[in-house]
Motif scaffolding. Structure first.
Motif, PDB file in Angstrom:
ATOM      1  N   VAL A   1       0.842  -1.202   0.000  1.00  0.00           N
ATOM      2  CA  VAL A   1       0.000   0.000   0.000  1.00  0.00           C
ATOM      3  C   VAL A   1       0.882   1.259   0.000  1.00  0.00           C
ATOM      4  CG1 VAL A   1      -1.612   1.365   1.404  1.00  0.00           C
ATOM      5  CG2 VAL A   1      -2.022  -1.072   1.041  1.00  0.00           C
ATOM      6  N   ILE A   2       1.925   1.263   0.818  1.00  0.00           N
ATOM      7  CA  ILE A   2       2.807   2.438   0.869  1.00  0.00           C
ATOM      8  C   ILE A   2       3.490   2.650  -0.473  1.00  0.00           C
ATOM      9  CG2 ILE A   2       4.838   3.481   1.946  1.00  0.00           C
ATOM     10  CD1 ILE A   2       4.096   1.841   4.502  1.00  0.00           C
ATOM     11  N   THR A   3       4.014   1.582  -1.066  1.00  0.00           N
ATOM     12  CA  THR A   3       4.696   1.747  -2.351  1.00  0.00           C
ATOM     13  C   THR A   3       3.724   2.144  -3.455  1.00  0.00           C
ATOM     14  OG1 THR A   3       4.635  -0.642  -2.780  1.00  0.00           O
ATOM     15  CG2 THR A   3       6.656   0.259  -1.815  1.00  0.00           C
ATOM     16  N   ALA A   4       2.482   1.678  -3.368  1.00  0.00           N
ATOM     17  CA  ALA A   4       1.475   2.110  -4.348  1.00  0.00           C
ATOM     18  C   ALA A   4       1.202   3.607  -4.206  1.00  0.00           C
ATOM     19  CB  ALA A   4       0.187   1.307  -4.180  1.00  0.00           C
ATOM     20  N   LYS A   5       1.245   4.111  -2.972  1.00  0.00           N
ATOM     21  CA  LYS A   5       1.084   5.548  -2.754  1.00  0.00           C
ATOM     22  C   LYS A   5       2.254   6.317  -3.365  1.00  0.00           C
ATOM     23  CE  LYS A   5      -1.569   5.213   1.547  1.00  0.00           C
ATOM     24  NZ  LYS A   5      -1.529   5.479   3.007  1.00  0.00           N
ATOM     25  N   VAL A   6       3.465   5.770  -3.236  1.00  0.00           N
ATOM     26  CA  VAL A   6       4.634   6.401  -3.866  1.00  0.00           C
ATOM     27  C   VAL A   6       4.417   6.458  -5.372  1.00  0.00           C
ATOM     28  CG1 VAL A   6       7.104   6.143  -4.390  1.00  0.00           C
ATOM     29  CG2 VAL A   6       6.272   5.754  -2.054  1.00  0.00           C
ATOM     30  N   LEU A   7       3.986   5.355  -5.955  1.00  0.00           N
ATOM     31  CA  LEU A   7       3.713   5.312  -7.390  1.00  0.00           C
ATOM     32  C   LEU A   7       2.676   6.347  -7.784  1.00  0.00           C
ATOM     33  CD1 LEU A   7       3.979   4.104 -10.204  1.00  0.00           C
ATOM     34  CD2 LEU A   7       2.332   2.337  -9.498  1.00  0.00           C
ATOM     35  N   ASP A   8       1.624   6.470  -7.008  1.00  0.00           N
ATOM     36  CA  ASP A   8       0.570   7.444  -7.300  1.00  0.00           C
ATOM     37  C   ASP A   8       1.128   8.871  -7.310  1.00  0.00           C
ATOM     38  OD1 ASP A   8      -2.259   8.169  -7.706  1.00  0.00           O
ATOM     39  OD2 ASP A   8      -2.068   9.045  -5.697  1.00  0.00           O
ATOM     40  N   VAL A   9       1.937   9.195  -6.313  1.00  0.00           N
ATOM     41  CA  VAL A   9       2.523  10.543  -6.242  1.00  0.00           C
ATOM     42  C   VAL A   9       3.426  10.778  -7.455  1.00  0.00           C
ATOM     43  CG1 VAL A   9       4.096  12.053  -4.946  1.00  0.00           C
ATOM     44  CG2 VAL A   9       2.349  10.730  -3.737  1.00  0.00           C
ATOM     45  N   LEU A  10       4.275   9.809  -7.775  1.00  0.00           N
ATOM     46  CA  LEU A  10       5.193   9.972  -8.904  1.00  0.00           C
ATOM     47  C   LEU A  10       4.448  10.117 -10.226  1.00  0.00           C
ATOM     48  CD1 LEU A  10       7.977   7.352  -8.033  1.00  0.00           C
ATOM     49  CD2 LEU A  10       8.045   9.844  -7.710  1.00  0.00           C
ATOM     50  N   SER A  11       3.374   9.362 -10.388  1.00  0.00           N
ATOM     51  CA  SER A  11       2.643   9.407 -11.661  1.00  0.00           C
ATOM     52  C   SER A  11       1.949  10.739 -11.903  1.00  0.00           C
ATOM     53  CB  SER A  11       1.631   8.264 -11.736  1.00  0.00           C
ATOM     54  OG  SER A  11       0.612   8.456 -10.789  1.00  0.00           O
ATOM     55  N   LYS A  12       1.738  11.515 -10.845  1.00  0.00           N
ATOM     56  CA  LYS A  12       1.082  12.818 -10.981  1.00  0.00           C
ATOM     57  C   LYS A  12       2.068  13.949 -11.299  1.00  0.00           C
ATOM     58  CE  LYS A  12      -2.785  11.538  -8.094  1.00  0.00           C
ATOM     59  NZ  LYS A  12      -3.418  11.659  -6.786  1.00  0.00           N
ATOM     60  N   ILE A  13       3.351  13.663 -11.289  1.00  0.00           N
ATOM     61  CA  ILE A  13       4.354  14.696 -11.567  1.00  0.00           C
ATOM     62  C   ILE A  13       4.430  14.912 -13.081  1.00  0.00           C
ATOM     63  CG2 ILE A  13       6.804  15.325 -11.422  1.00  0.00           C
ATOM     64  CD1 ILE A  13       6.915  13.604  -8.846  1.00  0.00           C
ATOM     65  N   GLN A  14       4.050  16.116 -13.501  1.00  0.00           N
ATOM     66  CA  GLN A  14       4.013  16.430 -14.932  1.00  0.00           C
ATOM     67  C   GLN A  14       4.696  17.759 -15.269  1.00  0.00           C
ATOM     68  OE1 GLN A  14       2.836  14.221 -17.144  1.00  0.00           O
ATOM     69  NE2 GLN A  14       2.316  12.853 -15.467  1.00  0.00           N
ATOM     70  N   ASP A  15       4.947  18.573 -14.260  1.00  0.00           N
ATOM     71  CA  ASP A  15       5.560  19.880 -14.495  1.00  0.00           C
ATOM     72  C   ASP A  15       6.214  20.348 -13.195  1.00  0.00           C
ATOM     73  OD1 ASP A  15       3.455  20.813 -12.821  1.00  0.00           O
ATOM     74  OD2 ASP A  15       2.207  21.293 -14.558  1.00  0.00           O
ATOM     75  N   ARG A  16       6.770  21.543 -13.204  1.00  0.00           N
ATOM     76  CA  ARG A  16       7.475  22.035 -12.019  1.00  0.00           C
ATOM     77  C   ARG A  16       6.554  22.146 -10.797  1.00  0.00           C
ATOM     78  NH1 ARG A  16      12.359  25.643 -11.356  1.00  0.00           N
ATOM     79  NH2 ARG A  16      12.265  26.190  -9.167  1.00  0.00           N
ATOM     80  N   ASP A  17       5.348  22.624 -11.000  1.00  0.00           N
ATOM     81  CA  ASP A  17       4.428  22.770  -9.875  1.00  0.00           C
ATOM     82  C   ASP A  17       4.076  21.421  -9.246  1.00  0.00           C
ATOM     83  OD1 ASP A  17       4.401  25.526 -10.165  1.00  0.00           O
ATOM     84  OD2 ASP A  17       2.525  25.556 -11.312  1.00  0.00           O
ATOM     85  N   THR A  18       3.773  20.437 -10.091  1.00  0.00           N
ATOM     86  CA  THR A  18       3.435  19.122  -9.539  1.00  0.00           C
ATOM     87  C   THR A  18       4.668  18.439  -8.953  1.00  0.00           C
ATOM     88  OG1 THR A  18       3.610  18.106 -11.747  1.00  0.00           O
ATOM     89  CG2 THR A  18       1.400  18.771 -10.989  1.00  0.00           C
ATOM     90  N   ALA A  19       5.840  18.744  -9.498  1.00  0.00           N
ATOM     91  CA  ALA A  19       7.080  18.199  -8.935  1.00  0.00           C
ATOM     92  C   ALA A  19       7.306  18.754  -7.532  1.00  0.00           C
ATOM     93  CB  ALA A  19       8.264  18.523  -9.835  1.00  0.00           C
TER      94      ALA A  19
END
Length: 148
Positions: free
Chosen positions: A49-67
């Motif tokens: 579950v924790i690693t899936a949350k990491v994946l979710d956060v990483l997948s939402k990074i698309q630009d400087r603001d989301t980074a």
């Protein structure tokens, strides 16, 4: 820095109780199975579950603001992973049979999540972290948390 994070859940587990309880099953047969789940298995599920949350956060990074917005959640998840790893040391040793059964059951899921995290990390690194100065440090924090 152009390294991609890879999250590896140790399945040589000394296992621990879950940080988050598994969702309550809807059917009676599933309820009996849920009661039979060992602390080690709950611990593995919590790690997934924790690693899936990491994946979710990483997948939402698309630009400087989301980074930049991803930095705080990644730091929190790094702390969760650290606590998760420490909790594994407090659990009883698994038998070889139990370990093999859990590896058979969970390794495909763990591998799939890890592969996706690696892919996201490579994408983010190729984009030079979208110009974020803080994101590389947050990713290093995640990797260090999993190396314990």
């Amino acid at each position: 820095m152009k390294t991609a994070p890879a999250i590896i859940l140790p399945l040589a587990l000394a296992a621990a109780t879950a940080a988050e309880p598994a969702p309550a099953p809807a059917q009676p047969a599933q309820q009996a199975e849920a009661r039979a789940i060992s602390p080690a298995e709950n611990h593995i599920r919590a790690g997934i579950v924790i690693t899936a949350k990491v994946l979710d956060v990483l997948s939402k990074i698309q630009d400087r603001d989301t980074a930049e917005a991803a930095v705080a959640p990644l730091m929190r998840l790094g702390e969760e992973l650290t606590l998760w790893a420490k909790a594994a040391a407090t659990l009883p040793q698994l038998s070889d049979l139990e370990r093999m059964e859990m590896e058979d059951r969970y390794m495909p899921v763990i591998k799939r999540v890890n592969d996706r995290i690696k892919s996201q990390g490579e994408r983010i690194a190729a984009a030079e972290f979208y110009g974020s100065r803080n994101l590389p440090a947050a990713l290093v924090h995640i990797v260090q948390a999993t190396a314990q």
